[in-house]
Write a protein that holds these residues in place. Structure first.
Motif, short mmCIF file in Angstrom:
data_model
loop_
_atom_site.label_atom_id
_atom_site.label_comp_id
_atom_site.label_asym_id
_atom_site.label_seq_id
_atom_site.Cartn_x
_atom_site.Cartn_y
_atom_site.Cartn_z
N LEU A 23 -0.24 5.04 1.34
CA LEU A 23 -1.49 5.57 0.78
C LEU A 23 -2.38 6.11 1.90
O LEU A 23 -2.29 5.68 3.05
CB LEU A 23 -2.26 4.46 0.05
N THR A 24 -3.26 7.02 1.51
CA THR A 24 -4.23 7.56 2.47
C THR A 24 -5.28 6.48 2.76
O THR A 24 -5.43 5.52 2.00
CB THR A 24 -4.92 8.82 1.92
N ALA A 25 -6.04 6.64 3.84
CA ALA A 25 -7.03 5.64 4.25
C ALA A 25 -8.09 5.42 3.17
O ALA A 25 -8.46 4.29 2.87
CB ALA A 25 -7.69 6.06 5.56
N SER A 26 -8.58 6.52 2.56
CA SER A 26 -9.62 6.39 1.53
C SER A 26 -9.07 5.69 0.28
O SER A 26 -9.74 4.83 -0.31
CB SER A 26 -10.17 7.77 1.16
N MET A 27 -7.86 6.05 -0.10
CA MET A 27 -7.24 5.43 -1.28
C MET A 27 -6.94 3.95 -1.03
O MET A 27 -7.08 3.11 -1.91
CB MET A 27 -5.95 6.18 -1.66
N LYS A 28 -6.57 3.64 0.23
CA LYS A 28 -6.26 2.25 0.59
C LYS A 28 -7.50 1.35 0.43
O LYS A 28 -7.42 0.25 -0.11
CB LYS A 28 -5.74 2.20 2.03
N SER A 29 -8.64 1.85 0.88
CA SER A 29 -9.87 1.05 0.76
C SER A 29 -10.27 0.90 -0.71
O SER A 29 -10.76 -0.15 -1.12
CB SER A 29 -11.01 1.72 1.55
N ASN B 113 0.83 -1.21 0.00
CA ASN B 113 0.00 0.00 0.00
C ASN B 113 0.86 1.26 0.00
O ASN B 113 0.85 2.04 0.94
CB ASN B 113 -0.95 0.00 1.20
N LYS B 114 1.62 1.40 -1.09
CA LYS B 114 2.49 2.59 -1.24
C LYS B 114 2.35 3.13 -2.65
O LYS B 114 2.06 2.38 -3.58
CB LYS B 114 3.95 2.21 -0.97
N ASP B 115 2.58 4.43 -2.78
CA ASP B 115 2.50 5.04 -4.12
C ASP B 115 3.85 4.94 -4.83
O ASP B 115 4.78 4.31 -4.32
CB ASP B 115 2.00 6.49 -4.03
#
Length: 302
Positions: A90-96, A82-84
């Motif tokens: 990543l942010t929490a919203s982007m992670k989901s 979970n990295k860009d």
């Protein structure tokens, strides 16, 4: 950095050589300065790397597409980290969002019956490739034949392994690769009559035009197995060419004919190889070699 290409001449003045500026990507004449094109595509390796793996393998492209992969090598894989691109979390919203995309990606890939069939068939094909030492061109041809068979519904109710082995044998015949039905039978561990039945089905239903197997192709294979000299091998090829010219090789097993020609050549050149040695390397019986040897000797007056 500027480098000159001596091969190309300027289309405008016809005298100056074309010079390439690798920094700007421009191709121009070294004499009159005429710019030919200013968007030269860089075809070298990718020199930026964001991870250790990329640093070791700096290629611009991924793996090549192949018919021998269940998805033809066009699958997408979403990285589990979970990295860009910069390596930041990543942010929490982007992670989901990414998690949801991963779930749908995995659901859409391998749950189709066709995909499962291809996975099983092509894993069998890879195993046969290693056992029979087959080239990639033959493997691609085998996969193409198998895909056509699946499209026609020929796999339903039949053994996937037997049909894949039959497709491989058909590809060997089509590309003049010296592998006979017995070789495929031993490698696949399937009864010869099952492979032959599937092969006849493929030829009939897919309307395959199979060339006649050439016995000359088999000579090198047999000779390399038992270490026959080059001079003996060349004489055997000459014998087979003479046999083809007077049409006495028609309807004969190419491997048996090649083995008999090699034995005849060994006798002629005084090379110490027995019928059993040649028969074992050619996967034929000694009786076959004796019969073909007798026929070749009589008809060619050797």
């Amino acid at each position: 950095m500027v480098k000159s290409s001596k091969k190309d001449r300027c289309p405008r003045c016809g005298q100056g050589s074309v010079v390439t500026d690798t920094n700007t990507g421009e191709n121009f004449c070294g004499k009159c300065g005429f710019v030919l094109n200013d968007e030269n595509v860089e075809s070298g390796p990718e020199w930026r790397s964001f991870s250790k793996e990329e640093g070791e393998n700096r290629t611009r492209t991924g793996t090549p597409t192949s018919l021998a992969m269940h998805d033809m090598g066009l699958a997408t894989i979403i990285n589990p980290m979970n990295k860009d691109a910069a390596g930041k979390p990543l942010t929490a919203s982007m992670k989901s969002t990414i998690e949801r995309l991963r779930t749908w990606d995995s659901r859409s890939q391998v749950h189709e019956p066709v995909d499962r069939n291809f996975r099983q068939a092509f894993s069998e094909l890879n195993r046969l490739k290693d056992k029979l030492a087959i080239s990639d061109a033959v493997i691609e041809k085998s996969a193409y034949i198998y895909r056509k068979a699946l499209d026609k519904g020929l796999v339903r109710g039949r053994s996937i392994s037997a049909l894949m082995a039959a497709a491989l044998y058909a590809a060997c015949r089509d590309t003049a690769t010296p592998r006979n039905l017995k070789d495929v039978e031993i490698a696949a561990n399937i009864k010869r009559k099952d492979i032959a039945r599937c092969y006849r089905l493929l030829v009939k239903e897919l309307d395959l035009k199979m060339p006649v197997a050439d016995s000359i192709q088999c000579v090198a294979r047999i000779a390399s197995k038992i270490g026959i000299a080059e001079k003996t091998k060349r004489y055997a090829i000459t014998v087979l060419k003479s046999a083809q010219e007077i049409e006495i090789s028609a309807g004969k097993d190419p491997m048996g004919l090649a083995a008999a020609a090699l034995y005849l050549s060994c006798v002629k050149n005084g090379e110490d190889k027995t019928q059993r040695d040649i028969a074992e390397s050619a996967n034929v019986t000694e009786v076959t070699i004796r019969n073909r040897y007798k026929g070749l000797k009589e008809l060619l007056n050797l």
